[in-house]
Structure formats: C-alpha cells, structure tokens
Design a protein around this motif. Structure first.
Motif, mmCIF file in Angstrom:
data_model
loop_
_atom_site.group_PDB
_atom_site.id
_atom_site.type_symbol
_atom_site.label_atom_id
_atom_site.label_comp_id
_atom_site.label_asym_id
_atom_site.label_seq_id
_atom_site.Cartn_x
_atom_site.Cartn_y
_atom_site.Cartn_z
ATOM 1 N N TYR A 158 0.821 -1.219 0.000
ATOM 2 C CA TYR A 158 0.000 0.000 0.000
ATOM 3 C C TYR A 158 0.849 1.262 0.000
ATOM 4 O O TYR A 158 0.329 2.373 0.041
ATOM 5 C CB TYR A 158 -0.977 0.016 1.193
ATOM 6 N N CYS A 168 -6.760 3.901 -0.353
ATOM 7 C CA CYS A 168 -7.043 3.581 1.061
ATOM 8 C C CYS A 168 -5.998 4.246 1.955
ATOM 9 O O CYS A 168 -6.324 4.827 2.995
ATOM 10 C CB CYS A 168 -7.014 2.068 1.293
ATOM 11 N N VAL A 181 -14.093 4.193 -0.988
ATOM 12 C CA VAL A 181 -13.082 4.123 0.081
ATOM 13 C C VAL A 181 -13.477 5.062 1.224
ATOM 14 O O VAL A 181 -13.412 4.693 2.410
ATOM 15 C CB VAL A 181 -11.677 4.471 -0.464
ATOM 16 N N LEU A 222 -13.855 -3.582 -0.225
ATOM 17 C CA LEU A 222 -13.071 -2.440 0.273
ATOM 18 C C LEU A 222 -13.127 -2.318 1.801
ATOM 19 O O LEU A 222 -12.220 -1.739 2.408
ATOM 20 C CB LEU A 222 -13.552 -1.131 -0.369
ATOM 21 N N TYR A 258 -9.735 -1.581 3.523
ATOM 22 C CA TYR A 258 -9.491 -0.293 4.180
ATOM 23 C C TYR A 258 -9.148 -0.523 5.664
ATOM 24 O O TYR A 258 -8.211 0.084 6.193
ATOM 25 C CB TYR A 258 -10.703 0.646 4.060
#
Ligand code: NAD
Ligand code: GDD
Length: 336
Positions: free
Chosen positions: A184, A196, A259, A305, A309
């Motif tokens: 990420y 995210c 998100v 998600l 997240y």
C-alpha cells in the motif's frame, strides 16, 4: 496422500493468499520467493528463498511437486510498470520462461502462469465506457509496453508447450486485484491500496490527490475471488488464456467515494494530470470464464473495500504509534 504444490511469489500479495487457500484444501505447499512475506509469517509448509531468474533455483523450486502456481514477477501499479520497462521485461522473461521449462522437465502435473489484463491492445481501452475485453481481443497485439508484452509472450510459450509436448498449462489474465496484505506504500501499490492509504492518512473533511481526472475506469477483483478463481482454473481442463476479474466497472472518482464510505469520512478530491494514468478504461468480459467454470468472481467492490481499508488503516495507525513511541523514547535515551 495429499497433493503438493509450489507457489512462487509466495512472499507477495496474491501468492501469500494462495498459499493459505491451498493449505486449507489440504495441500502440502512450498512457498518460493526472493523475500519472506512483508506482513507476517507464511502459512506454507516450507518456504524457500530463491531468485527465479536463475535456472538452478527454478529446478530446486519445482522438485517433487504435483502442481506449479507461478506468481513470481517484478510487478506493481501503473506508476511502477510504466517507469521501468527494461528491468521488468528482463526479470519477468527470465522467471516465466525458466519456471515453465523447469516445471516441464520435472514432469509436474500442471503449470499455471499468472498473466494480466495488460496483454490487451491499448487502442481497445481508450474511452472510459470501454467495451469489456474478450480473450480473443489480445490479437492483433498491442499490449502494455514491457510488462504486458512479456505476459503475452509467456502465454504463447505456455500454449506451445501444451501443443508440442502435451504439457498441461493454464494462463490466467488477472484484472486489478486488491485486498488485505497487499502493498500500500513505497511506489508499487495499485489504485485501491494507494487510495485507502491516502484516505487513512487524511482527517475527516480533508483532501487527497488522485492521479488523472478521476474519469478513467477499471474493474477490481477482491483477492479471495482471485485465489478461488486460480484454483478453479487450475483444476479445469481449459488451457487457453482466461480472464479472471469482475465486470463491475467503476471510475476512479467512484472508487475514492467507496473508500471514503468504508472509512466513514468526507473526502475532497484534487486531480493531478501529471501522474501516470495507463489506459482510459478497462473491463473484463467474463463470458468465456462463466462458460468454462460455471463461476465468476462475485464479491462487490463496496464489500471488498471494507476489510481492505480496515487492514490498511490499522497498519498505518500501528506505524504512527511506533513512530510516536520512538520519538518519546529519544529524549529519555539522550538524558541517560
Ligand atoms: P507481488 O509483487 O505482491 O508479488 C510478486 C512476488 O514475486 C513478490 O513477492 C516478489 O518478491 C516475487 N519475485 C519477484 N522477482 C522474483 C524473483 N526473481 N525470484 C523470486 N521471486 C520473485 O504481486 P502480486 O500482486 O501478488 O502479483 C502476483 C502475480 O499476479 C504476478 O505475476 C503479477 O504480474 C500478476 N498480476 C497481478 C495483478 C494485481 O492486480 N495484483 C494484476 C495482474 C497480474
Ligand atoms: N497506483 C495509483 N496510485 N493509481 C492511481 C492513484 C494512486 O494514488 N490515483 C489514481 N490512480 C489511477 C491511475 O492513474 C490509473 O488510471 C488507475 O488509478 C489504476 O491504476 P493502478 O491500479 O496503479 O494500475 P492499472 O489498473 O492501470 O494497472 C494495474 O492492473 C493491471 C491488471 O489489471 C497494474 O497493477 C498492472 O500491473 C496490472 O497487470
């Protein structure tokens, strides 16, 4: 006796999830990678550190196994793959061709190659309201430079090993995969994880930067669907290239909204047209996948998600706490 499998790229995102999936099915799994997983121990029965650009390492990796899932690749989001054509193409050519040959020499039962939607011609993806891509659209060829070209070439190499030697191969064209335990940060992250991260680091009511104008489209597949699809395709009798993705088309601005919803925040958008954007629109046509498997990925983006997240936000929070602990400890150490 239980079946055995090797998963290359087991220190990475999809490979790590596939190891866990196969272990749950009762497989004996050997994970292979240049590095150990970044976010905790591997579930593999054995984990081998190896550089699969070396043929000797490829031979060691496939020794004594029934099935080979070849997921190792020099890989990242559009920012990464558009900025390193020479090294990516060289590294992935070495890994893919030599893993295929080593698996063939070792007489394994099946070999799976992780290909990509980047094999599809650029000119079929130049509008946001893109026509979903069918497997046959890959030719006449005009793939993504470097990364996509190697994927297309290796698909053909797999086809030739099947046609000329009867070696069972599978080529799976993943469409943008997301989920927990994926990169990420650092430059290799793809849009869902990057967004995210940006939302997690931004207070409620703040603004994040988005690459492009937000109108470009993609379909995104949750990693649980991805590993189930990989396994189903491996066990099928279909050896041609197959799409593995959802056909839930969303634009990047809409992805940001989802998100923000998962985060429970109001987020404003700032668009940066100087950043890499890749194709204007991309979607998967799942007709052949459905006909072949009687199955297709079914986890909606809004659902996938939420855990993605939550995991990224927790990682970021933990890193912030760690930094705070170090900052708090520094004056004490200086005083001692
Ligand atoms: P990832 O980067 O998380 O995992 C790839 C792993 O391969 C890494 O752990 C890396 O260390 C390893 N690797 C690289 N070079 C190696 C070498 N020389 N020897 C041994 N290991 C090496 O990527 P991922 O998202 O898990 O992707 C897995 C596969 O799926 C790749 O082949 C990728 O091209 C393909 N794919 C992924 C996506 C996606 O959206 N994630 C989309 C299309 C295709
Ligand atoms: N990475 C990233 N980071 N992309 C962003 C961001 C951001 O902060 N903000 C907006 N985007 C936009 C990009 O400009 C692009 O238009 C879109 O989101 C998707 O970007 P990526 O997820 O990075 O890549 P991609 O969909 O163009 O290609 C990816 O998917 C292929 C398979 O479908 C790559 O990971 C390829 O390697 C992969 O094969």
């Amino acid at each position: 006796m239980s079946k055995s499998a090797v998963v290359t790229g087991a220190g990475g995102f999809i490979g790590g999830h596939l190891v866990t999936y196969l272990r749950r099915l009762g497989y004996h799994v050997r994970g292979v990678d240049l590095k150990c997983p970044d976010f905790g121990p591997s579930d593999a029965d054995e984990f081998m550190l190896a550089d699969l650009r070396s043929f000797e390492d490829c031979r060691e990796a496939v020794k004594g196994v029934d099935e080979v899932y070849n997921l190792a690749a020099d890989m990242g989001g559009i920012g990464y793959i558009s900025g390193a054509h020479a090294s990516i193409t060289f590294n992935n050519t070495m890994i893919s061709a030599q893993m295929l040959k080593a698996a063939f020499d070792a007489k394994v039962e099946r070999f799976l190659f992780s290909s990509s939607a980047c094999v599809y011609p650029q000119h079929l993806q130049d509008v946001p309201s893109v026509i979903p891509l069918k497997e046959e659209d890959a030719f006449p060829a005009a793939p993504e430079e470097g990364y996509g070209l190697e994927k297309l070439y290796t698909e053909k190499l797999c086809q030739y090993f099947t046609e000329d030697y009867g070696f069972p191969t599978r080529s799976v064209r993943f469409h943008n995969v997301y989920g927990p335990y994926g990169t990420y940060d650092g430059g290799k992250e793809k849009a869902p994880a990057a967004l995210c991260r940006k939302v997690a680091r931004t207070p409620d009511g703040g603004t994040i930067d988005i690459w492009g104008d937000g109108q470009q489209t993609r379909s995104f597949m949750y990693v649980d669907d991805c590993v189930e699809g990989i396994y189903r395709i491996m066990q099928s009798n279909y050896s041609g290239p197959l799409n593995l993705g959802t056909d839930e088309l969303v634009n990047i601005s809409g992805l940001v909204d989802l998100v923000a919803e998962a985060a429970g925040k109001t987020i404003h958008k700032s668009f940066d047209l100087s950043k890499p954007q890749g194709v204007r629109g991309r979607n998967s046509d799942n007709t052949l996948l459905r006909e072949t498997l009687g199955w297709e990925p079914g986890i909606h983006l809004r659902e996938g998600l939420k855990p993605t997240y939550a995991w990224i936000a927790a990682q970021i929070q933990e890193a912030q706490h760690e930094a705070q602990r170090e900052a708090d400890a520094a004056p004490r150490q200086a005083a001692e």
